[in-house]
Write an enzyme that holds these catalytic residues in place. Structure first.
Site, PDB file in Angstrom:
ATOM      1  N   ARG A  30       0.816  -1.217   0.000  1.00 13.39           N
ATOM      2  CA  ARG A  30       0.000   0.000   0.000  1.00 13.39           C
ATOM      3  C   ARG A  30       0.850   1.268   0.000  1.00 13.39           C
ATOM      4  O   ARG A  30       0.377   2.332  -0.404  1.00 13.39           O
ATOM      5  CB  ARG A  30      -1.015  -0.031   1.146  1.00 13.39           C
ATOM      6  CG  ARG A  30      -2.117  -1.065   0.904  1.00 13.39           C
ATOM      7  CD  ARG A  30      -3.087  -1.126   2.045  1.00 13.39           C
ATOM      8  NE  ARG A  30      -2.490  -1.571   3.284  1.00 13.39           N
ATOM      9  CZ  ARG A  30      -2.353  -2.839   3.659  1.00 13.39           C
ATOM     10  NH1 ARG A  30      -2.779  -3.810   2.866  1.00 13.39           N
ATOM     11  NH2 ARG A  30      -1.805  -3.150   4.807  1.00 13.39           N
ATOM     12  N   GLU A  52       6.184  -9.182  14.746  1.00 12.96           N
ATOM     13  CA  GLU A  52       5.677  -9.644  16.036  1.00 12.96           C
ATOM     14  C   GLU A  52       5.880 -11.165  16.138  1.00 12.96           C
ATOM     15  O   GLU A  52       6.325 -11.670  17.155  1.00 12.96           O
ATOM     16  CB  GLU A  52       4.201  -9.273  16.135  1.00 12.96           C
ATOM     17  CG  GLU A  52       3.732  -9.141  17.561  1.00 12.96           C
ATOM     18  CD  GLU A  52       2.297  -8.617  17.613  1.00 12.96           C
ATOM     19  OE1 GLU A  52       1.813  -8.092  16.595  1.00 12.96           O
ATOM     20  OE2 GLU A  52       1.695  -8.751  18.684  1.00 12.96           O
TER      21      GLU A  52
HETATM   22  P1  AMP Z   1       4.815  -2.630  11.462  1.00 12.92           P
HETATM   23  O1  AMP Z   1       6.115  -3.132  10.900  1.00 12.92           O
HETATM   24  O2  AMP Z   1       4.343  -3.431  12.643  1.00 12.92           O
HETATM   25  O3  AMP Z   1       4.863  -1.152  11.763  1.00 12.92           O
HETATM   26  O4  AMP Z   1       3.703  -2.873  10.370  1.00 12.92           O
HETATM   27  C1  AMP Z   1       3.553  -1.987   9.317  1.00 12.92           C
HETATM   28  C2  AMP Z   1       3.183  -2.700   8.043  1.00 12.92           C
HETATM   29  O5  AMP Z   1       2.166  -3.664   8.239  1.00 12.92           O
HETATM   30  C3  AMP Z   1       2.645  -1.700   7.037  1.00 12.92           C
HETATM   31  O6  AMP Z   1       3.213  -1.991   5.768  1.00 12.92           O
HETATM   32  C4  AMP Z   1       1.149  -1.885   7.062  1.00 12.92           C
HETATM   33  O7  AMP Z   1       0.629  -1.905   5.744  1.00 12.92           O
HETATM   34  C5  AMP Z   1       0.916  -3.218   7.737  1.00 12.92           C
HETATM   35  N1  AMP Z   1       0.009  -3.117   8.904  1.00 12.92           N
HETATM   36  C6  AMP Z   1       0.346  -3.311  10.204  1.00 12.92           C
HETATM   37  N2  AMP Z   1      -0.714  -3.194  11.008  1.00 12.92           N
HETATM   38  C7  AMP Z   1      -1.757  -2.874  10.207  1.00 12.92           C
HETATM   39  C8  AMP Z   1      -3.138  -2.590  10.451  1.00 12.92           C
HETATM   40  N3  AMP Z   1      -3.671  -2.609  11.683  1.00 12.92           N
HETATM   41  N4  AMP Z   1      -3.917  -2.283   9.387  1.00 12.92           N
HETATM   42  C9  AMP Z   1      -3.403  -2.254   8.135  1.00 12.92           C
HETATM   43  N5  AMP Z   1      -2.115  -2.530   7.853  1.00 12.92           N
HETATM   44  C10 AMP Z   1      -1.291  -2.819   8.868  1.00 12.92           C
END
Ligand code: AMP
Length: 172
Positions: A59, A96
């Site tokens: 995205r 995670e």
């Molecule tokens: P993080 O590495 O945990 O910050 O996760 C970020 C990535 O995961 C981004 O590329 C987001 O598109 C996706 N992502 C994580 N959590 C969500 C969520 N609650 N809703 C949509 N996309 C998410």
């Protein structure tokens, strides 16, 4: 920002139980809101000599490509493992649960090029921080990041260097 807020749909337990997925497709489908969102994401970077916008799969491609046009910059995709043709440079990072990997074309950025990193959601922050490290591995200069949605409860911002601007539009 309220207009953007109302165009993000909460989807509980997607793609896995316990995840509240932020669905940005209603925002993308609204011409005025999408345009205003791209303007707001670009706002800190106008006149900063940005050479490339690096969007994170998938995205981040949507927002990043539109921002690249608005900033008169190039667009460079940061992709999941095995999607880009060689030669590539990659970085592994912790999720995670488990590991993931982002890759970039090894000559996609010039040394010293001024770059921003773009994604849709900042959750735990591992993905954005991996993107920053990947871009720096090619010798480009990361000026900061723009992200549409921040989930402050997960403290993704804590993984990002405090000295670098991290511009987000919505917090939940
Ligand atoms: P993080 O590495 O945990 O910050 O996760 C970020 C990535 O995961 C981004 O590329 C987001 O598109 C996706 N992502 C994580 N959590 C969500 C969520 N609650 N809703 C949509 N996309 C998410």
């Amino acid at each position: 920002m309220q207009a953007f807020h109302d165009l993000v749909r909460d989807v509980p337990d997607f793609p896995r139980p316990g995840i509240m997925f932020k669905d940005i497709t209603p925002l993308l489908a609204d011409a005025a809101a999408f345009g205003a969102c791209i303007d707001a994401l670009c706002e800190p970077w106008r006149g900063q000599g940005i050479g490339a916008v690096c969007g994170i799969e998938s995205r981040g491609f949507i927002f990043g490509a539109a921002m690249a046009r608005a900033l008169d910059a190039g667009f460079v995709p940061l992709r999941k493992a095995g999607k880009l043709p060689p030669p590539v440079v990659g970085v592994d990072y912790g999720l995670e649960y488990g590991m993931d990997r982002l890759e970039i074309g090894s000559s996609a950025l010039a040394p010293g090029e001024r770059v921003i990193v773009v994604d849709d959601v900042l959750a735990t922050g591992g993905t954005l921080e991996a993107a920053r490290r990947l871009v720096e591995r090619l010798g480009a200069e990361v000026l900061g990041a723009s992200v549409v949605i921040e989930l402050p409860g997960l403290n993704g911002r804590g993984k990002w260097p405090a000295a670098l601007p991290l511009h987000t539009l919505l917090a939940y």
